[in-house]
Design an enzyme around this catalytic site. Structure first.
Site, PDB file in Angstrom:
ATOM      1  N   CYS A   1       0.803  -1.228   0.000  1.00  0.00           N
ATOM      2  CA  CYS A   1       0.000   0.000   0.000  1.00  0.00           C
ATOM      3  C   CYS A   1       0.835   1.277   0.000  1.00  0.00           C
ATOM      4  O   CYS A   1       0.282   2.381  -0.004  1.00  0.00           O
ATOM      5  CB  CYS A   1      -0.950  -0.016   1.186  1.00  0.00           C
ATOM      6  SG  CYS A   1      -2.026  -1.464   1.174  1.00  0.00           S
TER       7      CYS A   1
ATOM      8  N   HIS B   1      -2.064   8.022   6.743  1.00  0.00           N
ATOM      9  CA  HIS B   1      -2.366   6.742   6.097  1.00  0.00           C
ATOM     10  C   HIS B   1      -3.767   6.305   6.513  1.00  0.00           C
ATOM     11  O   HIS B   1      -4.544   5.861   5.668  1.00  0.00           O
ATOM     12  CB  HIS B   1      -1.309   5.705   6.487  1.00  0.00           C
ATOM     13  CG  HIS B   1      -1.480   4.383   5.825  1.00  0.00           C
ATOM     14  ND1 HIS B   1      -1.479   4.236   4.454  1.00  0.00           N
ATOM     15  CD2 HIS B   1      -1.670   3.132   6.338  1.00  0.00           C
ATOM     16  CE1 HIS B   1      -1.643   2.955   4.150  1.00  0.00           C
ATOM     17  NE2 HIS B   1      -1.764   2.271   5.272  1.00  0.00           N
TER      18      HIS B   1
ATOM     19  N   HIS C   1      -9.604   2.442   0.550  1.00  0.00           N
ATOM     20  CA  HIS C   1      -8.160   2.213   0.447  1.00  0.00           C
ATOM     21  C   HIS C   1      -7.837   1.541  -0.883  1.00  0.00           C
ATOM     22  O   HIS C   1      -8.146   0.367  -1.095  1.00  0.00           O
ATOM     23  CB  HIS C   1      -7.720   1.331   1.614  1.00  0.00           C
ATOM     24  CG  HIS C   1      -6.239   1.160   1.742  1.00  0.00           C
ATOM     25  ND1 HIS C   1      -5.334   1.797   0.934  1.00  0.00           N
ATOM     26  CD2 HIS C   1      -5.498   0.396   2.603  1.00  0.00           C
ATOM     27  CE1 HIS C   1      -4.102   1.442   1.275  1.00  0.00           C
ATOM     28  NE2 HIS C   1      -4.186   0.595   2.281  1.00  0.00           N
TER      29      HIS C   1
END
Length: 406
Positions: free
Chosen positions: A162, A297, A332
């Protein structure tokens, strides 16, 4: 050292198919998360995702599109917008001094499964067709851009879960600093498919409690969060050497003044927090102004959100900047997330506002006093902003952008 700036970008995300749509969604605190019928049909526990509201085949020439899976298509459309936004000519795009570093967090699980299912049929391997390899290879998102856009400089993919596309942007900066390139298209993309999503569902990483209210499922820092919401999309930024940009009269969105990349060396999926702390400090080592805002994040996981906040507290002490999680709106997007959030952060800097962290109904005790923005803040006075991206395997990336004032 050669200085680097952002002179353009393009984006396909759950909250918009171009930068104007995305800007409007960010200001409105609009969620792009919906129920995905395929997730329901496949008996997944999580039914929600940050969906893409366009069919890429309608926007790409058939002879180009045939080589692509969804991730490559999203990246292709993002790069097209980025080229236009940056005002680059064909000659400026296609020359030895212009390169491309685009990555994805996963391969195309959908196209891999389609090929595997096809070979079991009566036609065997002949049923697969000639394009399965280019759709599923790890470098698909770079290869499927470099050829049609006639890239002649660097051309490869990087992958770090990610943090992928944030690392791609940071690497682009370093290529320019080393003098190897003058312009680099950097970013990432990710397909959204049940074939990929079901693996995260199986490990218990995604939200399952908000299937009836998908727009509320991604809720970083809320006490009742229960996992992240998967998403798809693509994002590409134009990283350019400052003097090169000035010479052609380019609009400069920001200067990239800091980049950090570290490893936790701790756990495969659980963050240490300490690695994120080192990453932010590394990025800040080249910055001479205070950080005004952090796009965290903040994935909406019970453990990860708190670990990142702890790292931020250790770095900034009692002077924590304003923070928010744009994933609360978008979900996400894995390998695309770093570039998505770099663009969200650049839009905030360019338009001087802070997008909210939505869905915080009961603030987690660990987030008390952390200056989390829950309503859109206009006239924010932003000068220097940070974006964090972390991933499985303990990989971390931090980017810092500063308003360019000449």
């Amino acid at each position: 050292m050669r200085r680097t700036v952002i002179t353009g970008f393009g984006i396909i995300s759950s909250i918009g198919n171009n930068k104007e749509e995305v800007l409007a969604s960010l200001k409105a605190g609009k969620s792009g998360i919906e129920v995905v019928p395929e997730f329901v049909e496949m008996n997944m526990r999580s039914h929600v995702a940050g969906t893409i509201k366009l069919n890429p085949s309608e926007h790409i020439d058939r002879k180009v599109f045939r080589f692509m899976g969804d991730a490559a298509a999203y990246a292709y459309l993002s790069m097209r917008e980025a080229i236009e936004d940056a005002g680059l000519t064909e000659d400026q795009v296609s020359n030895d001094r212009t390169g491309l570093v685009i990555g994805a967090g996963t391969g195309s699980a959908h196209n891999q499964l389609v090929a595997c299912d096809a070979v079991r049929g009566p036609r065997g391997v002949k049923a697969i067709g000639p394009y399965a390899v280019t759709k599923t290879m790890a470098s698909s998102v770079s290869a499927c851009l470099a050829t049609p856009y006639k890239i002649r400089g660097v051309n490869y993919s990087m992958s770090s879960a990610c943090a992928t596309s944030a690392h791609c942007i940071g690497h682009a900066v370093e290529l320019i600093q080393l003098g190897k390139q003058d312009v680099v298209f950097a970013g990432g993309a990710e397909e959204l498919s049940w074939e990929c999503a079901t693996e995260f569902d199986a490990m218990g990483a995604v939200s399952t409690k908000y299937n009836e209210t998908p727009e509320k499922a991604s809720r970083a820092y809320d006490a009742n969060r229960d996992g992240f919401v998967i998403a798809g999309g693509g994002a590409v930024v134009v990283v350019e050497e400052l003097e090169h940009a000035l010479a052609r009269g380019a609009k400069i969105y920001a200067e990239i003044v800091g980049y950090g990349a570290t490893s936790d060396g701790y756990d495969m999926v659980a963050p240490s927090g300490e690695g994120a702390e080192r990453c932010m400090k590394q990025a800040m080592a080249t910055v001479d102004t205070p950080i005004d805002y952090i796009n965290v994040h903040g994935t909406s996981t019970p453990v990860g959100d708190v670990k990142e906040l702890g790292a931020i507290k250790n770095v900034f002490g009692d002077k924590i900047p304003a923070i928010s999680s744009t994933k609360s709106m978008t979900g996400h997007s894995l390998g695309a997330a770093g570039a998505h959030e770099a663009i969200y952060t650049l839009l905030m800097l360019d338009n001087d506002f802070i997008a909210p962290s939505i869905n915080i109904e009961t603030l987690d005790e660990a987030a008390e006093g952390c200056n989390i923005v829950t309503e859109t803040k206009e006239n924010a006075g932003l000068q220097t902003v940070m974006s964090n991206s972390f991933g499985f395997g303990g990989t971390n990336a931090t980017l810092i952008f500063k308003r360019y004032n000449g």
